[in-house]
Design an enzyme around this catalytic site. Structure first.
Site, short mmCIF file in Angstrom:
data_model
loop_
_atom_site.label_atom_id
_atom_site.label_comp_id
_atom_site.label_asym_id
_atom_site.label_seq_id
_atom_site.Cartn_x
_atom_site.Cartn_y
_atom_site.Cartn_z
N THR A 108 1.69 69.62 36.47
CA THR A 108 2.85 68.72 36.43
C THR A 108 3.73 68.93 35.22
O THR A 108 4.96 68.79 35.31
CB THR A 108 2.35 67.25 36.44
OG1 THR A 108 1.67 67.02 37.66
CG2 THR A 108 3.50 66.26 36.33
N ASP A 142 -0.22 74.52 41.11
CA ASP A 142 -0.73 73.15 41.07
C ASP A 142 -2.24 73.35 40.90
O ASP A 142 -2.84 74.16 41.61
CB ASP A 142 -0.40 72.47 42.41
CG ASP A 142 -0.85 71.02 42.45
OD1 ASP A 142 -2.03 70.76 42.18
OD2 ASP A 142 -0.01 70.16 42.78
N ASP A 184 -5.47 67.75 37.78
CA ASP A 184 -6.41 67.50 38.89
C ASP A 184 -7.75 68.20 38.71
O ASP A 184 -8.80 67.64 39.02
CB ASP A 184 -5.79 67.90 40.23
CG ASP A 184 -4.69 66.93 40.65
OD1 ASP A 184 -4.61 65.82 40.08
OD2 ASP A 184 -3.91 67.27 41.56
N GLN A 207 -23.70 58.91 40.53
CA GLN A 207 -22.33 58.57 40.94
C GLN A 207 -21.67 57.62 39.94
O GLN A 207 -20.46 57.41 40.00
CB GLN A 207 -22.34 57.87 42.31
CG GLN A 207 -22.77 58.75 43.44
CD GLN A 207 -22.90 57.99 44.76
OE1 GLN A 207 -22.37 56.90 44.91
NE2 GLN A 207 -23.60 58.57 45.70
N1 ASP Z 1 -1.34 68.11 40.97
C1 ASP Z 1 -1.08 68.33 39.56
C2 ASP Z 1 -1.99 69.46 39.10
O1 ASP Z 1 -3.15 69.24 38.90
C3 ASP Z 1 -1.34 67.10 38.79
C4 ASP Z 1 -1.07 67.22 37.31
O2 ASP Z 1 -0.83 68.24 36.74
O3 ASP Z 1 -1.13 66.16 36.66
O4 ASP Z 1 -1.53 70.57 38.95
#
Ligand code: ASP
Length: 341
Positions: free
Chosen positions: A16, A60, A93, A280
């Site tokens: 992101t 991503d 992620d 968990q």
């Molecule tokens: N979907 C993005 C990624 O993991 C989320 C982020 O960067 O915060 O690349």
């Protein structure tokens, strides 16, 4: 150029932090690196040299595969002597998976490898990307009074906290405090100053850096839940291509005590699969000696994953299964801390 200046290699993989809302649908997609440089002029104010390595394609991080970890660790290994520290810009992620993996792939670190990213793109007015990036660079360049790296380990800097990479997990999909390491205090906390928790930070290795670039990914994850069926458990535990299974259990390591479940666990164990029990729960540890249901797992040869995150256990198994070790040695290593996990 002042030769006493620290030098940092900034590796941009995507995420992101460098994304932009793209036409026509307006969804966030990776953009090019120039955007980051122009949005963070503060990088030019550091008394350290920053070089850049930009991945192509930018991704991503939900597209991360072990091959990407091999590429990252090879870059760090290959350029290790040129830099005092490394900063990796990465999507949130799978950041905890990547940081865990690199902690095992890079043995004998004496320099920082700091992952960071952001929840909002660096071009957004309220972005968290600038602070995360600038502080990560500062931490990667930080030296103690003897000129040695302050944080010679793989860590994640995010939302004012520096966390051990293989203890961290993503805990929030929207807060700027997206990561936590519930079973270990932060290695540092950033406010007006960056306060390092020196007692927790691993000492720099004296031996030369060693690259473990082989990974064996034949690992599955079985999450126990009420109503889980024999068919599902059988498919995962006895999967032909599976060498190890992480069983995500309840609480202190408990799972159903029904005959069909324990039969399948026993069968998998007898077939030579390595079964590891990870809780968990967000925090706390597995202790299979507390309850009868946990004891059944232990009696069936399931190894305790103690207070490991699932991300860390997956990476550790990928690493150990590729190391050409017999099952007993792998089980032994699983119960030892190799990199502060
Ligand atoms: N979907 C993005 C990624 O993991 C989320 C982020 O960067 O915060 O690349």
């Amino acid at each position: 150029m002042n030769s006493n200046r620290s030098s940092i290699l900034l590796i941009y993989t995507g995420g992101t932090i460098g994304m932009k809302a793209d036409a026509p649908d307006g969804v966030l997609r990776p953009f090019d690196f120039s955007q980051i440089l122009s949005e963070v002029p503060e990088l030019g104010k550091f008394a350290c040299r920053i070089d850049y390595e930009v991945f192509s394609p930018l991704i991503d991080s939900s597209d991360v595969e072990p091959g990407m970890w091999q590429k990252l660790s090879s870059i760090i290994y290959g350029r290790y002597d040129e830099y005092d520290g490394f900063v990796i810009l990465h999507g949130t992620d799978t950041m905890a998976y990547s940081a865990s993996a690199l902690s095992f792939m890079l043995e004998n670190l004496s320099k920082p490898v700091i992952f960071t990213g952001s929840q909002l793109p660096v071009g957004a007015p309220r972005t968290d990307g600038k602070e995360n990036l600038v502080s990560a660079v500062e931490i990667a360049a930080a030296k103690d009074a003897n000129g040695r790296a302050r944080v010679p380990e793989v860590a994640i800097y995010f939302g004012s906290k520096l966390l051990r990479g293989n203890r961290a997990t993503k805990v929030n999909s929207e807060s700027f405090e997206a990561f936590d390491s519930p079973n270990l205090e932060p290695l540092a906390q950033a406010g007006i100053n960056i306060r390092y928790n020196d007692k927790l930070i691993l000492p720099a290795a004296q031996a030369p850096l060693k690259l473990h670039n082989e990974l064996d990914t034949r690992v599955s994850i079985l999450k126990i839940h009420p109503g889980i069926t024999p068919g599902v458990v059988r498919n995962i535990l006895l999967g032909k291509d599976t060498r190890a299974v992480i069983i995500e259990t309840y609480g202190a390591g408990n799972a159903p005590s029904s005959d069909w479940f324990l039969d399948l666990v026993n069968r998998a164990s007898n077939e030579g699969k390595i079964l590891v029990n990870v809780t968990q729960c967000f925090a706390g540890t597995v202790d299979m000696s507390i309850y009868a249901n946990g004891k059944c797992m232990e009696n069936s040869g399931v190894v305790s994953g103690r207070d490991s995150t699932t991300e860390c256990m997956l990476a550790k198994l990928f690493h150990l299964l590729a190391a050409g070790l017999d099952n007993n040695t792998i089980k032994q290593r699983l119960s030892e801390s190799l990199r502060g996990e």
